[in-house]
Design a protein around this motif. Structure first.
Motif, short mmCIF file in Angstrom:
data_model
loop_
_atom_site.label_atom_id
_atom_site.label_comp_id
_atom_site.label_asym_id
_atom_site.label_seq_id
_atom_site.Cartn_x
_atom_site.Cartn_y
_atom_site.Cartn_z
N ASP A 109 58.51 35.87 78.95
CA ASP A 109 57.10 35.99 79.32
C ASP A 109 56.70 34.70 80.03
O ASP A 109 56.78 33.61 79.46
CB ASP A 109 56.27 36.19 78.04
CG ASP A 109 54.80 36.29 78.34
OD1 ASP A 109 54.39 37.25 79.01
OD2 ASP A 109 54.05 35.38 77.91
N THR B 192 54.76 35.90 91.01
CA THR B 192 54.70 37.31 90.61
C THR B 192 54.19 38.17 91.76
O THR B 192 53.71 37.67 92.78
CB THR B 192 53.76 37.48 89.40
OG1 THR B 192 52.42 37.23 89.83
CG2 THR B 192 54.13 36.55 88.25
N ALA C 10 50.47 35.20 91.26
CA ALA C 10 50.43 34.07 90.34
C ALA C 10 51.74 33.29 90.42
O ALA C 10 52.80 33.87 90.70
CB ALA C 10 50.21 34.56 88.91
N TYR D 240 54.27 30.48 88.38
CA TYR D 240 54.61 29.85 87.11
C TYR D 240 55.83 28.95 87.31
O TYR D 240 56.62 29.16 88.24
CB TYR D 240 54.95 30.90 86.05
CG TYR D 240 53.80 31.80 85.70
CD1 TYR D 240 52.86 31.42 84.75
CD2 TYR D 240 53.64 33.04 86.32
CE1 TYR D 240 51.80 32.23 84.42
CE2 TYR D 240 52.57 33.86 86.01
CZ TYR D 240 51.66 33.46 85.06
OH TYR D 240 50.60 34.27 84.74
N GLU E 182 54.38 39.89 84.62
CA GLU E 182 54.30 38.46 84.29
C GLU E 182 55.57 38.03 83.56
O GLU E 182 55.52 37.15 82.70
CB GLU E 182 53.07 38.19 83.41
CG GLU E 182 51.75 38.60 84.05
CD GLU E 182 51.34 37.66 85.17
OE1 GLU E 182 51.21 36.46 84.91
OE2 GLU E 182 51.17 38.14 86.31
N ARG E 183 56.70 38.63 83.93
CA ARG E 183 57.95 38.36 83.22
C ARG E 183 59.10 38.17 84.20
O ARG E 183 59.04 38.64 85.34
CB ARG E 183 58.28 39.52 82.27
CG ARG E 183 57.23 39.69 81.18
CD ARG E 183 57.47 40.91 80.34
NE ARG E 183 56.54 40.94 79.22
CZ ARG E 183 56.45 41.91 78.34
NH1 ARG E 183 57.23 42.97 78.45
NH2 ARG E 183 55.59 41.84 77.35
N PRO F 94 53.77 33.32 81.21
CA PRO F 94 52.68 32.44 80.77
C PRO F 94 53.01 31.61 79.53
O PRO F 94 52.55 30.47 79.39
CB PRO F 94 51.51 33.40 80.49
CG PRO F 94 51.81 34.60 81.33
CD PRO F 94 53.32 34.71 81.32
#
Ligand code: FES
Length: 127
Positions: A78, A39, A43, A45, A66-67, A80
């Protein structure tokens, strides 16, 4: 009696700086392709690289906040949780991520353990 080993296996997804912030890359794995997403805040993912709508490559989607938005028809995931953002529905599996010595590591459970979970664990709920 059968013993199921449930030890996390960490696979190297490459150097952190190889993924723009924000941006994403495709990581082939024994579980299928994984989208490793970084991101704008830094972050990282890891989610299945297969959109729950019609299988679009999420690693080629636009990352915001965060998408990530699927490049084919616009479904938003999303990061997370792996769940689609309403009004869309669906979800993708998420994988644990850690960064060590500047390299991204993605955690995978052995496929035999995933197949044996019986549907009660988090992996089944996100699928
Ligand atoms: S395949 Fe992703 S929105 Fe259609």
């Amino acid at each position: 009696m059968t013993t199921i080993r449930n030890e996390m296996q960490w696979i190297d997804a490459g150097p952190l700086e190889a993924i723009p912030s924000p941006g994403a890359r495709r990581l082939p794995s024994a579980h299928g392709d994984i989208a490793v997403v970084r991101t704008g805040s830094g972050a990282v993912y890891a989610i299945d690289d297969r959109c729950p709508h019609k299988g679009g490559p999420l690693s080629q989607g636009m990352v915001f906040g965060e998408r990530v938005q699927c490049p084919l028809h616009g479904l938003v995931i999303d990061l997370p949780t792996g769940f689609a953002v309403g009004p869309d529905t669906g979800a993708v599996s998420t994988y644990p991520v850690r960064v060590a010595d500047g390299r991204i590591l993605v955690g995978l459970l052995p496929q035999t353990a995933s197949a044996a979970c019986g549907g009660g664990c988090a992996c089944a709920q996100a699928a």
